[in-house]
Design a protein around this motif. Structure first.
Motif, PDB file in Angstrom:
ATOM      1  N   GLU A 178       0.840  -1.202   0.000  1.00 27.70           N
ATOM      2  CA  GLU A 178       0.000   0.000   0.000  1.00 27.70           C
ATOM      3  C   GLU A 178       0.871   1.246   0.000  1.00 27.70           C
ATOM      4  OE1 GLU A 178      -3.517   2.127  -0.112  1.00 27.70           O
ATOM      5  OE2 GLU A 178      -3.279  -0.057  -0.144  1.00 27.70           O
ATOM      6  N   GLY A 179       0.622   2.136  -0.950  1.00 24.86           N
ATOM      7  CA  GLY A 179       1.336   3.407  -1.006  1.00 24.86           C
ATOM      8  C   GLY A 179       2.689   3.354  -1.690  1.00 24.86           C
ATOM      9  N   MET A 180       3.113   2.178  -2.179  1.00 24.76           N
ATOM     10  CA  MET A 180       4.424   2.079  -2.824  1.00 24.76           C
ATOM     11  C   MET A 180       4.431   2.837  -4.149  1.00 24.76           C
ATOM     12  SD  MET A 180       6.437  -1.279  -4.294  1.00 24.76           S
ATOM     13  CE  MET A 180       6.806  -2.001  -2.698  1.00 24.76           C
ATOM     14  N   VAL A 181       5.485   3.614  -4.343  1.00 26.78           N
ATOM     15  CA  VAL A 181       5.679   4.346  -5.591  1.00 26.78           C
ATOM     16  C   VAL A 181       6.768   3.633  -6.390  1.00 26.78           C
ATOM     17  CG1 VAL A 181       6.326   6.528  -6.661  1.00 26.78           C
ATOM     18  CG2 VAL A 181       4.998   6.517  -4.529  1.00 26.78           C
ATOM     19  N   MET A 182       6.381   3.035  -7.495  1.00 25.58           N
ATOM     20  CA  MET A 182       7.327   2.300  -8.338  1.00 25.58           C
ATOM     21  C   MET A 182       7.828   3.196  -9.467  1.00 25.58           C
ATOM     22  SD  MET A 182       7.955  -0.802  -7.348  1.00 25.58           S
ATOM     23  CE  MET A 182       8.514  -1.588  -8.869  1.00 25.58           C
ATOM     24  N   LYS A 183       9.134   3.256  -9.630  1.00 23.73           N
ATOM     25  CA  LYS A 183       9.733   3.996 -10.719  1.00 23.73           C
ATOM     26  C   LYS A 183      10.118   3.026 -11.830  1.00 23.73           C
ATOM     27  CE  LYS A 183      11.597   7.623  -7.728  1.00 23.73           C
ATOM     28  NZ  LYS A 183      12.818   8.348  -7.283  1.00 23.73           N
ATOM     29  N   GLU A 184      10.141   3.523 -13.037  1.00 20.83           N
ATOM     30  CA  GLU A 184      10.440   2.669 -14.185  1.00 20.83           C
ATOM     31  C   GLU A 184      11.803   2.002 -14.026  1.00 20.83           C
ATOM     32  OE1 GLU A 184      10.751   2.944 -19.079  1.00 20.83           O
ATOM     33  OE2 GLU A 184      10.225   4.713 -17.885  1.00 20.83           O
ATOM     34  N   GLY A 185      11.821   0.694 -14.201  1.00 22.72           N
ATOM     35  CA  GLY A 185      13.063  -0.053 -14.122  1.00 22.72           C
ATOM     36  C   GLY A 185      13.415  -0.577 -12.751  1.00 22.72           C
ATOM     37  N   ASP A 186      12.686  -0.130 -11.709  1.00 22.57           N
ATOM     38  CA  ASP A 186      12.962  -0.605 -10.349  1.00 22.57           C
ATOM     39  C   ASP A 186      12.477  -2.037 -10.173  1.00 22.57           C
ATOM     40  OD1 ASP A 186      14.019   1.829  -9.779  1.00 22.57           O
ATOM     41  OD2 ASP A 186      12.498   2.434  -8.318  1.00 22.57           O
ATOM     42  N   CYS A 187      13.164  -2.775  -9.306  1.00 25.60           N
ATOM     43  CA  CYS A 187      12.762  -4.136  -8.956  1.00 25.60           C
ATOM     44  C   CYS A 187      12.950  -4.316  -7.462  1.00 25.60           C
ATOM     45  CB  CYS A 187      13.607  -5.159  -9.723  1.00 25.60           C
ATOM     46  SG  CYS A 187      13.087  -6.872  -9.450  1.00 25.60           S
ATOM     47  N   ASN A 188      11.925  -4.808  -6.778  1.00 22.17           N
ATOM     48  CA  ASN A 188      11.961  -4.948  -5.326  1.00 22.17           C
ATOM     49  C   ASN A 188      12.162  -6.409  -4.926  1.00 22.17           C
ATOM     50  OD1 ASN A 188      11.428  -2.169  -4.678  1.00 22.17           O
ATOM     51  ND2 ASN A 188       9.320  -2.512  -5.338  1.00 22.17           N
TER      52      ASN A 188
END
Length: 284
Positions: free
Chosen positions: A94-104
């Motif tokens: 919830e609330g995570m902001v994903m940027k292009e190319g990121d991997c968690n």
């Protein structure tokens, strides 16, 4: 044989130890001290007193690999993935902001398993509840004092604890399961932490529980709670003009590392550990 002490068994300290063991060809006595009762630092995993298999991470919850870090630190990610220490994060946050190319990524056995992996790779002598208080020069070696026990001498000292703790050091350097319910971690905001930093657990815990009740009403009462106060949680401004590390003394060698010299994330600690390693190469 050179005697090297790394103070701090968090991510930077443990990775420094592993890299030193891997990259150094000469005989080396390597010791890692930490004032806590276990390794991890701000990547700490705790378990329920009722069921050790019920664990939760108190600090970092997941690790984000950016496109840039994928280029320069991919080998570190590959190693941890190959050992099953990391795996891709597939659940929504919830609330995570994903940027292009990121991997968690998450650590199935707890985020502290990363630190334990590096400490095992290092083969270092690891001592907990060793709170360093003074560091003095004696016969071209560092004499390191702690709260309990006798002082010990080392040829090289690496300090990886939070910078405010480094600054408080005295001595010569001062002059420079299914039956168990789910676990729940509640993170407060930075302003809340600053406001209540010096308040007791008895004062703060009811405030947190009241806000939790407002957000998730009707939760059952927990069978165990732990209130973790992070006095040094994140670095907002890294030490200026000292990217990755700060060398305090050349002979005997003493260097500081950690996220206080980069930034507060996984890659920041990798960068600092690599910088410390580079600085150490000419002194071992």
């Amino acid at each position: 044989m050179a005697r090297v002490l790394i103070v701090g068994a968090g991510l930077t300290g443990s990775l420094c130890a592993a890299l030193l063991r891997k990259e150094t060809t000469c005989p080396l006595h390597l010791a890692v001290w930490d004032k806590a009762g276990d390794s991890g630092g701000r990547m700490t995993t705790t378990s329920s007193p009722h069921n050790p298999q019920s664990t939760l991470d108190l600090g970092a919850q997941y690790i984000t690999r950016t496109p840039r870090s994928a280029k320069i630190h991919q080998s570190f990610y590959d190693e941890l993935l190959a050992h099953g220490i990391l795996k891709p994060l597939t659940s929504p946050v919830e609330g995570m902001v994903m940027k292009e190319g990121d991997c968690n990524f998450v650590a199935p056995q707890g985020v502290s398993s990363i630190i334990k992996h590096y400490l095992k790779e290092s083969g270092a002598d690891i001592c907990f509840r060793q709170c360093v208080t003074h560091i003095n020069l004696r016969n071209d070696k560092w004499e390191v004092f702690k709260e309990t026990g006798f002082p010990e001498q080392f040829d090289i000292v690496v300090l990886t604890m939070p910078v405010p703790q480094i600054l408080r050091l005295q001595g010569d350097i001062a002059n420079w399961s299914s039956e168990t319910g789910p676990s729940l971690v509640i993170h407060t905001t930075v302003p809340f932490g600053v406001t209540h930093l010096e308040h007791s657990s008895e004062e703060v815990q009811p405030l947190i529980f009241q806000e939790l009740e407002n957000i998730l009403p009707g939760l059952p009462q927990p069978v165990a709670t732990k209130l973790q106060k992070w006095r040094y949680s994140q670095v907002l401004n890294a030490a200026a003009n000292h990217p990755g590390q700060m060398t305090l003394h050349l002979k005997p060698f003493l260097v500081c590392g950690g996220d206080g010299f980069t930034q507060s994330n996984f890659d920041g600690c990798i960068t600092s550990a690599l910088c410390v390693l580079e600085a150490l190469k000419n002194h071992i």
